[in-house]
Motif scaffolding. Structure first.
Motif, PDB file in Angstrom:
ATOM      1  N   PHE A   1      28.976 -12.782 -29.852  1.00 52.83           N
ATOM      2  CA  PHE A   1      30.313 -13.294 -29.571  1.00 52.83           C
ATOM      3  C   PHE A   1      30.946 -12.521 -28.400  1.00 52.83           C
ATOM      4  CE2 PHE A   1      30.706 -14.425 -34.346  1.00 52.83           C
ATOM      5  CZ  PHE A   1      30.046 -15.625 -34.133  1.00 52.83           C
ATOM      6  N   ILE A   2      30.820 -11.200 -28.433  1.00 54.45           N
ATOM      7  CA  ILE A   2      31.422 -10.362 -27.386  1.00 54.45           C
ATOM      8  C   ILE A   2      30.750 -10.592 -26.034  1.00 54.45           C
ATOM      9  CG2 ILE A   2      31.748  -7.978 -26.627  1.00 54.45           C
ATOM     10  CD1 ILE A   2      32.060  -7.213 -29.591  1.00 54.45           C
ATOM     11  N   VAL A   3      29.411 -10.609 -26.039  1.00 55.74           N
ATOM     12  CA  VAL A   3      28.679 -10.773 -24.781  1.00 55.74           C
ATOM     13  C   VAL A   3      28.947 -12.153 -24.172  1.00 55.74           C
ATOM     14  CG1 VAL A   3      26.399 -10.838 -23.715  1.00 55.74           C
ATOM     15  CG2 VAL A   3      26.900  -9.140 -25.467  1.00 55.74           C
ATOM     16  N   GLY A   4      29.053 -13.182 -25.011  1.00 59.08           N
ATOM     17  CA  GLY A   4      29.388 -14.506 -24.507  1.00 59.08           C
ATOM     18  C   GLY A   4      30.753 -14.525 -23.843  1.00 59.08           C
ATOM     19  N   GLY A   5      31.728 -13.794 -24.419  1.00 55.31           N
ATOM     20  CA  GLY A   5      33.050 -13.700 -23.804  1.00 55.31           C
ATOM     21  C   GLY A   5      33.008 -13.008 -22.451  1.00 55.31           C
ATOM     22  N   LEU A   6      32.193 -11.955 -22.341  1.00 54.97           N
ATOM     23  CA  LEU A   6      32.019 -11.288 -21.050  1.00 54.97           C
ATOM     24  C   LEU A   6      31.421 -12.236 -20.014  1.00 54.97           C
ATOM     25  CD1 LEU A   6      30.614  -7.802 -22.183  1.00 54.97           C
ATOM     26  CD2 LEU A   6      32.894  -8.302 -21.280  1.00 54.97           C
ATOM     27  N   GLY A   7      30.533 -13.102 -20.472  1.00 56.18           N
ATOM     28  CA  GLY A   7      29.930 -14.080 -19.571  1.00 56.18           C
ATOM     29  C   GLY A   7      30.952 -15.032 -18.979  1.00 56.18           C
ATOM     30  N   LEU A   8      31.937 -15.419 -19.754  1.00 52.83           N
ATOM     31  CA  LEU A   8      32.988 -16.302 -19.248  1.00 52.83           C
ATOM     32  C   LEU A   8      33.823 -15.598 -18.179  1.00 52.83           C
ATOM     33  CD1 LEU A   8      34.138 -17.971 -22.589  1.00 52.83           C
ATOM     34  CD2 LEU A   8      32.580 -18.890 -20.862  1.00 52.83           C
ATOM     35  N   ILE A   9      34.052 -14.303 -18.352  1.00 55.75           N
ATOM     36  CA  ILE A   9      34.772 -13.522 -17.343  1.00 55.75           C
ATOM     37  C   ILE A   9      33.967 -13.453 -16.043  1.00 55.75           C
ATOM     38  CG2 ILE A   9      35.649 -11.226 -16.758  1.00 55.75           C
ATOM     39  CD1 ILE A   9      36.254 -10.841 -19.747  1.00 55.75           C
ATOM     40  N   ILE A  10      32.660 -13.214 -16.166  1.00 55.71           N
ATOM     41  CA  ILE A  10      31.802 -13.145 -14.981  1.00 55.71           C
ATOM     42  C   ILE A  10      31.732 -14.495 -14.280  1.00 55.71           C
ATOM     43  CG2 ILE A  10      29.409 -12.787 -14.205  1.00 55.71           C
ATOM     44  CD1 ILE A  10      29.190 -10.569 -16.266  1.00 55.71           C
ATOM     45  N   THR A  11      31.779 -15.578 -15.036  1.00 49.65           N
ATOM     46  CA  THR A  11      31.821 -16.914 -14.434  1.00 49.65           C
ATOM     47  C   THR A  11      33.028 -17.046 -13.512  1.00 49.65           C
ATOM     48  OG1 THR A  11      30.753 -17.873 -16.387  1.00 49.65           O
ATOM     49  CG2 THR A  11      31.878 -19.391 -14.904  1.00 49.65           C
ATOM     50  N   ALA A  12      34.181 -16.562 -13.970  1.00 49.92           N
ATOM     51  CA  ALA A  12      35.394 -16.617 -13.158  1.00 49.92           C
ATOM     52  C   ALA A  12      35.250 -15.758 -11.897  1.00 49.92           C
ATOM     53  CB  ALA A  12      36.591 -16.156 -13.977  1.00 49.92           C
ATOM     54  N   LEU A  13      34.622 -14.577 -12.021  1.00 53.53           N
ATOM     55  CA  LEU A  13      34.407 -13.715 -10.864  1.00 53.53           C
ATOM     56  C   LEU A  13      33.502 -14.392  -9.836  1.00 53.53           C
ATOM     57  CD1 LEU A  13      33.909 -10.234 -12.598  1.00 53.53           C
ATOM     58  CD2 LEU A  13      35.928 -11.047 -11.365  1.00 53.53           C
ATOM     59  N   PHE A  14      32.472 -15.067 -10.312  1.00 55.92           N
ATOM     60  CA  PHE A  14      31.582 -15.804  -9.414  1.00 55.92           C
ATOM     61  C   PHE A  14      32.357 -16.884  -8.661  1.00 55.92           C
ATOM     62  CE2 PHE A  14      26.852 -15.268 -10.599  1.00 55.92           C
ATOM     63  CZ  PHE A  14      27.019 -13.903 -10.721  1.00 55.92           C
ATOM     64  N   PHE A  15      33.242 -17.574  -9.354  1.00 58.26           N
ATOM     65  CA  PHE A  15      33.998 -18.656  -8.739  1.00 58.26           C
ATOM     66  C   PHE A  15      34.846 -18.137  -7.570  1.00 58.26           C
ATOM     67  CE2 PHE A  15      37.726 -21.400  -8.347  1.00 58.26           C
ATOM     68  CZ  PHE A  15      37.136 -22.648  -8.288  1.00 58.26           C
ATOM     69  N   TYR A  16      35.408 -16.955  -7.705  1.00 55.39           N
ATOM     70  CA  TYR A  16      36.303 -16.416  -6.687  1.00 55.39           C
ATOM     71  C   TYR A  16      35.598 -15.597  -5.612  1.00 55.39           C
ATOM     72  CZ  TYR A  16      40.357 -17.896  -9.398  1.00 55.39           C
ATOM     73  OH  TYR A  16      41.302 -18.653 -10.052  1.00 55.39           O
ATOM     74  N   PHE A  17      34.469 -14.963  -5.928  1.00 50.19           N
ATOM     75  CA  PHE A  17      33.880 -14.013  -4.988  1.00 50.19           C
ATOM     76  C   PHE A  17      32.541 -14.438  -4.387  1.00 50.19           C
ATOM     77  CE2 PHE A  17      36.631 -11.241  -7.629  1.00 50.19           C
ATOM     78  CZ  PHE A  17      37.462 -10.782  -6.617  1.00 50.19           C
ATOM     79  N   LEU A  18      31.873 -15.433  -4.924  1.00 46.76           N
ATOM     80  CA  LEU A  18      30.622 -15.904  -4.333  1.00 46.76           C
ATOM     81  C   LEU A  18      30.916 -16.930  -3.244  1.00 46.76           C
ATOM     82  CD1 LEU A  18      27.846 -16.489  -7.045  1.00 46.76           C
ATOM     83  CD2 LEU A  18      27.945 -14.730  -5.286  1.00 46.76           C
ATOM     84  N   HIS A  19      30.220 -16.802  -2.110  1.00 44.95           N
ATOM     85  CA  HIS A  19      30.430 -17.732  -1.001  1.00 44.95           C
ATOM     86  C   HIS A  19      29.089 -18.104  -0.379  1.00 44.95           C
ATOM     87  CE1 HIS A  19      34.781 -17.080  -1.076  1.00 44.95           C
ATOM     88  NE2 HIS A  19      34.515 -15.787  -1.198  1.00 44.95           N
ATOM     89  N   GLU A  20      29.013 -19.331   0.106  1.00 45.89           N
ATOM     90  CA  GLU A  20      27.870 -19.751   0.909  1.00 45.89           C
ATOM     91  C   GLU A  20      28.067 -19.250   2.338  1.00 45.89           C
ATOM     92  OE1 GLU A  20      25.231 -21.541  -0.007  1.00 45.89           O
ATOM     93  OE2 GLU A  20      25.808 -22.203  -2.017  1.00 45.89           O
ATOM     94  N   PRO A  21      26.976 -18.950   3.060  1.00 45.59           N
ATOM     95  CA  PRO A  21      27.124 -18.558   4.473  1.00 45.59           C
ATOM     96  C   PRO A  21      27.626 -19.744   5.283  1.00 45.59           C
ATOM     97  CG  PRO A  21      24.809 -18.877   3.935  1.00 45.59           C
ATOM     98  CD  PRO A  21      25.564 -18.977   2.644  1.00 45.59           C
ATOM     99  N   ASN A  22      28.558 -19.491   6.179  1.00 46.42           N
ATOM    100  CA  ASN A  22      29.146 -20.562   6.971  1.00 46.42           C
ATOM    101  C   ASN A  22      28.689 -20.411   8.412  1.00 46.42           C
ATOM    102  OD1 ASN A  22      30.698 -22.706   7.819  1.00 46.42           O
ATOM    103  ND2 ASN A  22      32.581 -21.489   8.020  1.00 46.42           N
ATOM    104  N   ASN A  23      27.539 -21.013   8.709  1.00 46.29           N
ATOM    105  CA  ASN A  23      27.052 -20.959  10.090  1.00 46.29           C
ATOM    106  C   ASN A  23      26.278 -22.229  10.407  1.00 46.29           C
ATOM    107  OD1 ASN A  23      24.325 -20.590   9.066  1.00 46.29           O
ATOM    108  ND2 ASN A  23      24.850 -18.428   8.745  1.00 46.29           N
ATOM    109  N   GLU A  24      25.979 -22.386  11.664  1.00 44.32           N
ATOM    110  CA  GLU A  24      25.334 -23.618  12.139  1.00 44.32           C
ATOM    111  C   GLU A  24      23.949 -23.793  11.552  1.00 44.32           C
ATOM    112  OE1 GLU A  24      23.979 -25.649  16.414  1.00 44.32           O
ATOM    113  OE2 GLU A  24      25.191 -23.808  16.357  1.00 44.32           O
ATOM    114  N   LYS A  25      23.226 -22.679  11.372  1.00 47.77           N
ATOM    115  CA  LYS A  25      21.858 -22.754  10.840  1.00 47.77           C
ATOM    116  C   LYS A  25      21.866 -23.284   9.424  1.00 47.77           C
ATOM    117  CE  LYS A  25      17.831 -19.918   9.776  1.00 47.77           C
ATOM    118  NZ  LYS A  25      17.263 -18.560   9.771  1.00 47.77           N
TER     119      LYS A  25
END
Length: 408
Positions: free
Chosen positions: A168-192
């Protein structure tokens, strides 16, 4: 706009964090299964099926996960993966029967299955060729970190709050990490990257991957490595408890030692592999496969717990180098447009091994009346198979074909 170098640090930090959670989720079941088996009254064979059910779903998602990352970008795939596996982590704590546990762990594996190929895609997108083994080693070093944390704190938590509350606890931590991914993960923005995305709509990455002989060698070698890895990881707690007579706390402390060794070894392996000449790295890995077989034999007949841990640590060192080698080769020989699919295909073999090995060991232990000798013999054979597959790689011809296929 964040500088590209700084963004690389952010990307690898997020990938490390997510994979740390994934490894804890996978490792904790190997200790929780002692309480689960007692509560649900599972035999060794049933326990093996439970441990393997995760890998069935995980293996099924490797190639689709890599293809989705190649087509739609690694960010979306990673966010969905962490969200889905976190939900099924919580549901693991609600399991009430063998069938429910098998069902939940299977879908847990489906959720987590796309993470590794998508993360490989992210590394290929953000890091230059001469830094990709190092980046991969940083992400995969999370397995060593969690290999230390899980047996120590996991066993203590299991005795204090029970296996259900842990999930139960680890699953809750996973939901927090999901939110962090949403805000901090980015695709590279270049022509290639934009050109690669456009090309992916018409490309057939899996076909190019399957045409590359070196990839098939890596597929076989990775299957063999993970047969050894998951055979040891999934059954060592039970082996140390039932055969060596150790209590749960001692099992946790002893299991943490090889994992601690793996942290440094994994990081050093990435650094070394980025500097080894092409071909020499695979020859060295093949020799390490032979040494793994020898260390497993010595481990099986170790006269003391101390020697057992020494030999297991040697196995861990050798496996860590080979895992980093195999997972970083596609990032260096193939174009970015198909690396997700390539590593998804290769990683499928590892997860098939993870699915089959715990079940087979459980059957062998039951069949031989509690003896693990046959299981160790099987793992030794897999180490030899890994060595043979790596020895048979012909870098000059297979590398040329791989590069040709990747741009067709």
């Amino acid at each position: 706009m964040i500088a590209r170098t700084n963004m690389r640090y952010m990307i690898i930090a997020m990938l490390f964090l997510g994979w740390s959670l994934g490894n804890f989720d996978r490792f904790i079941i190997n200790y929780a299964i002692l309480g689960i088996s007692e509560d649900l009254q599972l035999s060794a064979t049933s326990t093996g099926i439970v441990l393997s059910s995760f890998f069935a779903g995980y293996a099924l998602m490797q190639i689709p996960g890599g293809w989705l990352a190649d087509k739609f970008g690694f960010r979306k795939v990673l966010i969905i993966a962490v969200l889905m596996w976190s939900i099924f982590t919580v549901l693991t704590g609600t399991a009430w029967s063998l069938l429910s546990l098998i069902f939940i762990r299977f879908f847990f594996g489906l959720g987590e299955g796309s993470y590794f190929p998508a993360a490989s895609k992210g590394i290929a997108n953000w890091f230059p060729l001469n830094e990709r083994s190092k980046a991969m080693s940083i992400m995969l070093s999370s397995a060593g970190v969690m290999g230390v944390i899980t047996p120590i704190f996991g066993t203590l938590l299991m005795q204090s709050i029970g296996w259900r509350m842990i999930f139960f606890i680890v699953g809750g931590l996973g939901l927090i990490i999901t939110a962090l991914f949403f805000y901090f993960l980015h695709e590279p923005n270049n022509e290639k990257s934009e050109k690669v995305k456009e090309k992916n709509h018409a490309a057939s990455p899996l076909r190019n991957v399957l045409k590359t002989p070196m990839i098939w060698n890596l597929f076989i070698a990775y299957f063999s490595i993970y047969a050894v890895h998951w055979g040891l990881s999934s059954w060592m707690p039970t082996y140390l408890s039932n055969v060596k007579g150790l209590d749960l706390t001692s099992v946790g402390m002893i299991s943490a030692i090889p994992a601690f060794v793996a942290i440094l070894t994994t990081l050093v392996s990435g650094y070394v592999l980025d500097r080894l000449p092409e071909g020499k790295d695979k020859l060295l890995a093949a020799i390490f496969g032979l040494m793994t077989a020898i260390a497993l034999y010595l481990m099986a007949f170790a006269p003391t717990i101390a020697m057992f841990v020494v030999y297991q640590s040697i196995v861990t060192i050798l496996l860590s180098f080979n895992i980093i080698l195999i997972t970083s080769v596609p990032l260096k020989i193939l174009s970015e447009e198909i690396v997700g699919t390539a590593n998804g295909f290769i990683n499928t073999s590892g997860q098939l091994a993870g699915m089959l090995t715990p079940m087979i060991i459980g059957f062998l232990v039951d069949f031989f009346g509690g003896s693990y000798n046959a299981a160790f013999i099987m793992l030794i054979c897999f180490a030899l198979l890994c060595s043979i597959a790596l020895f048979l790689i012909r870098p000059k011809t297979q590398l040329v074909q791989a590069q040709t296929n990747s741009v067709n």
